[in-house]
Design a protein around this motif. Structure first.
Motif, PDB file in Angstrom:
ATOM      1  N   GLU A  61       0.710  -1.212   0.025  1.00  0.00           N
ATOM      2  CA  GLU A  61      -0.338  -0.345  -0.136  1.00  0.00           C
ATOM      3  C   GLU A  61       1.094   1.426   0.409  1.00  0.00           C
ATOM      4  OE1 GLU A  61      -0.701   1.267   4.937  1.00  0.00           O
ATOM      5  OE2 GLU A  61      -2.229  -0.244   4.036  1.00  0.00           O
ATOM      6  N   LYS A  62       0.634   2.302   0.098  1.00  0.00           N
ATOM      7  CA  LYS A  62       1.271   3.464   0.176  1.00  0.00           C
ATOM      8  C   LYS A  62       2.138   3.820   0.614  1.00  0.00           C
ATOM      9  CE  LYS A  62       0.547   8.715   0.052  1.00  0.00           C
ATOM     10  NZ  LYS A  62      -0.073   9.785  -0.192  1.00  0.00           N
ATOM     11  N   ASN A  63       1.795   3.271   2.492  1.00  0.00           N
ATOM     12  CA  ASN A  63       2.669   3.173   3.173  1.00  0.00           C
ATOM     13  C   ASN A  63       3.109   1.871   3.888  1.00  0.00           C
ATOM     14  OD1 ASN A  63       3.292   6.120   3.373  1.00  0.00           O
ATOM     15  ND2 ASN A  63       0.977   6.235   4.719  1.00  0.00           N
ATOM     16  N   GLY A  64       3.156   0.626   3.325  1.00  0.00           N
ATOM     17  CA  GLY A  64       3.798  -0.363   3.506  1.00  0.00           C
ATOM     18  C   GLY A  64       4.160  -1.565   2.471  1.00  0.00           C
ATOM     19  N   ARG A  81       7.627  -3.092   6.359  1.00  0.00           N
ATOM     20  CA  ARG A  81       6.868  -1.525   7.762  1.00  0.00           C
ATOM     21  C   ARG A  81       5.440  -1.538   6.971  1.00  0.00           C
ATOM     22  NH1 ARG A  81       6.342   2.052   3.929  1.00  0.00           N
ATOM     23  NH2 ARG A  81       7.970   2.728   1.797  1.00  0.00           N
ATOM     24  N   THR A  82       4.227  -1.181   8.329  1.00  0.00           N
ATOM     25  CA  THR A  82       3.166  -0.378   7.625  1.00  0.00           C
ATOM     26  C   THR A  82       2.794   0.506   8.185  1.00  0.00           C
ATOM     27  OG1 THR A  82       2.431  -2.198   9.365  1.00  0.00           O
ATOM     28  CG2 THR A  82       2.659  -3.301   7.826  1.00  0.00           C
ATOM     29  N   GLN A  83       1.932   1.101   8.133  1.00  0.00           N
ATOM     30  CA  GLN A  83       1.202   1.978   8.770  1.00  0.00           C
ATOM     31  C   GLN A  83       0.846   1.636  11.014  1.00  0.00           C
ATOM     32  OE1 GLN A  83      -2.874   3.211   7.064  1.00  0.00           O
ATOM     33  NE2 GLN A  83      -1.141   4.601   5.705  1.00  0.00           N
ATOM     34  N   HIS A  86       6.215  -2.036  12.267  1.00  0.00           N
ATOM     35  CA  HIS A  86       7.110  -2.783  11.409  1.00  0.00           C
ATOM     36  C   HIS A  86       7.575  -4.411  11.917  1.00  0.00           C
ATOM     37  CE1 HIS A  86      10.221  -1.768  14.444  1.00  0.00           C
ATOM     38  NE2 HIS A  86      11.420  -2.419  13.715  1.00  0.00           N
ATOM     39  N   GLU A 164      13.652   3.452   5.497  1.00  0.00           N
ATOM     40  CA  GLU A 164      12.426   4.063   5.972  1.00  0.00           C
ATOM     41  C   GLU A 164      11.785   2.933   7.937  1.00  0.00           C
ATOM     42  OE1 GLU A 164      10.671   6.067   4.055  1.00  0.00           O
ATOM     43  OE2 GLU A 164      11.546   5.254   2.608  1.00  0.00           O
TER      44      GLU A 164
END
Length: 165
Positions: A61-64, A81-83, A86, A164
């Motif tokens: 996804e955008k942040n994962g 990593r995810t929202q 991690h 990240e």
């Protein structure tokens, strides 16, 4: 970390992984047809699954995302990593077309919990079918030839995760 929070983190990861693969999934009648095609396909060999993922980042996804590294000695490390947090651990494949990520997941101000998440892969005539090993629907991960919205296009070369964390 409380078991409730551990369950939330694990559930969040599974939801992200399912969303990554199911984004291109078709409506229910087509999924049933895809399941029949996947049943007629052969489980991928371990080396083929390894080549698909080794030293690539799977954008969820955008942040994962999750990165599947493999060093010259064959050691396979997994970082993600995810929202929600991690994960760090390892990954492995089996001769039955199974890809598994075993990781310790941590969220802000929590010690973490372990989770193993696996996906099954089958292939026929260059088309790769994928589904979560704990249920879920089969979907086309890679068409032959590859199409614009295929899930395999979310596997990109190199590490897009570690920097990240």
């Amino acid at each position: 970390m409380s078991s409730a929070h551990s369950t939330v983190v694990t559930t969040a990861l599974l939801a992200l992984l399912l969303a990554a693969g199911n984004a291109a999934a078709a409506p229910k009648p087509v999924v049933d047809a895809t399941a029949k095609l996947a049943a007629a396909a052969a489980p991928m060999k371990a080396d083929a699954v390894e080549q698909l993922y080794a030293n690539r980042t799977w954008l969820w996804e955008k942040n994962g995302a999750g990165y599947f590294s493999e060093n010259e000695h064959g050691r396979k490390r997994f970082v993600a990593r995810t929202q929600a947090g991690h994960g760090e651990g390892d990954w492995y494949v089996t001769s039955g077309g199974r890809l598994c990520m075993r990781a310790l997941w941590t969220a802000k101000n929590d010690r973490g919990s372990g989770a193993i998440t696996c996906f099954l892969h089958r292939e026929k005539n260059g088309v790769i079918y994928q589904r979560p090993s704990l249920g879920g629907q089969w979907y086309v991960f890679r068409n032959n030839p590859v199409r614009k919205n295929d899930g395999v296009r979310k596997l990109v070369k190199g590490d897009r995760v570690i920097k990240e964390l």
